[in-house]
Design an enzyme around this catalytic site. Structure first.
Site, PDB file in Angstrom:
ATOM      1  N   LYS A  97      12.556  34.648 -27.046  1.00 27.47           N
ATOM      2  CA  LYS A  97      13.219  33.662 -26.295  1.00 27.47           C
ATOM      3  C   LYS A  97      14.689  33.364 -26.887  1.00 27.47           C
ATOM      4  O   LYS A  97      14.858  33.821 -28.215  1.00 27.47           O
ATOM      5  CB  LYS A  97      12.423  32.531 -26.428  1.00 27.47           C
TER       6      LYS A  97
HETATM    7  C1  LIG Z   1       6.914  32.741 -23.076  1.00 29.41           C
HETATM    8  C2  LIG Z   1       6.672  31.944 -21.803  1.00 29.41           C
HETATM    9  C3  LIG Z   1       5.658  31.147 -21.972  1.00 29.41           C
HETATM   10  C4  LIG Z   1       4.526  30.941 -22.980  1.00 29.41           C
HETATM   11  O1  LIG Z   1       4.987  30.732 -24.225  1.00 29.41           O
HETATM   12  P1  LIG Z   1       4.231  31.160 -25.517  1.00 29.41           P
HETATM   13  O2  LIG Z   1       5.154  30.228 -26.634  1.00 29.41           O
HETATM   14  O3  LIG Z   1       4.427  32.385 -25.777  1.00 29.41           O
HETATM   15  O4  LIG Z   1       2.851  30.649 -25.465  1.00 29.41           O
HETATM   16  C5  LIG Z   1       5.290  30.155 -20.879  1.00 29.41           C
HETATM   17  N1  LIG Z   1       6.032  30.446 -19.477  1.00 29.41           N
HETATM   18  C6  LIG Z   1       7.141  31.359 -19.437  1.00 29.41           C
HETATM   19  C7  LIG Z   1       7.930  31.454 -18.203  1.00 29.41           C
HETATM   20  C8  LIG Z   1       7.401  32.141 -20.758  1.00 29.41           C
HETATM   21  O5  LIG Z   1       8.065  33.102 -20.466  1.00 29.41           O
END
Ligand SMILES: *Cc1c(COP(=O)(O)O)cnc(C)c1O
Length: 372
Positions: free
Chosen positions: A184
């Protein structure tokens, strides 16, 4: 085979090490440490929300958001079929029913023109998910939600610092959720955040992430929560990362523009839209979708890239095609053709912040070769 190019590598060369040292030296490593509050406050300010509530990952943030809004059995939540399972899982675990929307074939986001027909007396919320760096077209969603008295959960896990018509993503709904997974725009290793302007909702989120301890009588509980707390170590990394969010966003946009210019003349792939009338793409990842003229699908393309040392990842698999939900009798017979098509024809190229210009050129060159 040359040394490979991984699909993601984070950039951790700011103040991360210094802040982590501070945690170790002071002995503050749990969620009680001072970086957690600092990260919550600076993150909320950055995305234009009054409150930030840090949690242990983005999926946990979605669990908390759904329950904090009081969504439960008998309720429906409208959401895209093209997203990560965390979105639908949060709704199903709360005992409510996801109602799925197909994607717009150009933006790969939820097609907002289809929302109104899906609203019923049971609809409690619309969960919007900003996909791959382009926001959902929010104005029609906000207008519909106001008119019908429906709440909005805004999953901005791929949209830190992104804006919609100048408004920050994650601050347009009743509750926003973020992830800080290493791919991210801001990472804490694992981590997540809820954002809201509503003090009561913020309190509910804080309670739910911390086992719903009663403030006046610890170890007595009126409700079931979770231990979804973020550690001081994670928050220390988050504070350092957040200091560089603007730089990271600019870097992702430069990377996206470079891929665009290298691949623009390839008729075999559809590229992400560089912009819509409401946002410039922030290129969380650089996705491509194979044209119908290509005689193989995304899994073959990814295998051919892997043989050249290039990492890639498939697009999301639609929620209405998930065995886990079909087994529960959800979405049977449902067809959402645009999502089904991009799930089979789409994949994304290496997009991590540590990727060099030379690596982008190599990835684009490899894609060109495997399509010949
Ligand atoms: C990465 C992601 C999540 C989940 O996040 P985690 O930290 O991996 O649990 C939820 N929604 C979206 C759109 C994502 O890209």
């Amino acid at each position: 085979m040359k040394a490979g190019i991984p699909v993601n590598q984070p950039l951790l060369d700011g103040n991360e090490r210094m802040y982590l040292d501070e945690c170790i030296e002071t002995g503050w490593i749990s969620s009680e440490g001072p970086f957690v509050k600092r990260f919550e406050e600076s993150f909320a300010a950055k995305v234009g929300s009054r409150f930030g509530i840090a949690v242990c990952n983005g999926s946990a943030a979605l669990d908390v958001a759904v329950v904090a809004l009081g969504i439960g059995p008998g309720d429906e939540v409208i959401m895209p079929t093209f997203t990560i399972i965390s979105c639908a899982a949060a709704v199903v675990r709360a005992g409510a029913r996801p109602v799925l929307v197909d994607v717009d074939p150009l933006t790969w986001n939820m097609d907002v023109a289809r929302l109104e027909d899906l609203v019923t007396e049971r609809t409690r919320a619309i969960m919007v998910v900003h996909i791959f760096g382009l926001p959902v077209d929010m104005d029609p969603v906000i207008e519909l939600a106001r008119r019908k008295g429906i709440r909005i959960i805004e999953d901005a896990a791929q949209a830190h610092g992104q804006t919609y018509r100048g408004r920050p993503c994650g601050a347009m709904g009743d509750i926003g959720t973020f992830s800080f997974y290493p791919n991210k725009h801001v990472t804490t290793g694992e981590g997540g955040m809820l954002t809201t302007d509503d003090p009561e909702l913020a309190d509910r989120c804080r309670s739910l992430r911390n086992l719903c301890f009663k403030p006046e009588q610890r170890f007595v509980h009126d409700e079931l929560g979770w231990n979804y707390r973020m550690t001081n170590l994670q928050a220390a990394v988050g504070v350092a990362q957040l200091e560089r969010l603007d730089e990271f966003l600019a870097r992702k946009r430069r990377m996206g523009a470079r891929y665009q210019s290298l691949l623009a003349d390839l008729p075999e792939v559809r590229l992400p839209l560089p912009a819509t009338d409401y946002a410039a793409n922030a290129y969380w990842v650089f996705g491509v979708v194979l044209d119908d003229s290509v005689g193989f699908d995304a899994s073959e393309a990814m295998a051919r890239l892997a043989a050249r040392g290039i990492g890639s990842r498939p697009f999301f698999w639609p929620m209405h095609e998930q065995p886990v939900f079909r087994k529960r009798g959800l979405f049977s017979g449902q067809q959402l053709p645009h999502a089904e098509r991009i799930a089979r024809r789409g994949f994304y190229l290496p997009s991590g912040l540590a990727l060099s210009e030379q690596q982008i050129d190599d990835c684009a060159g490899a894609l060109r070769q495997i399509l010949q």
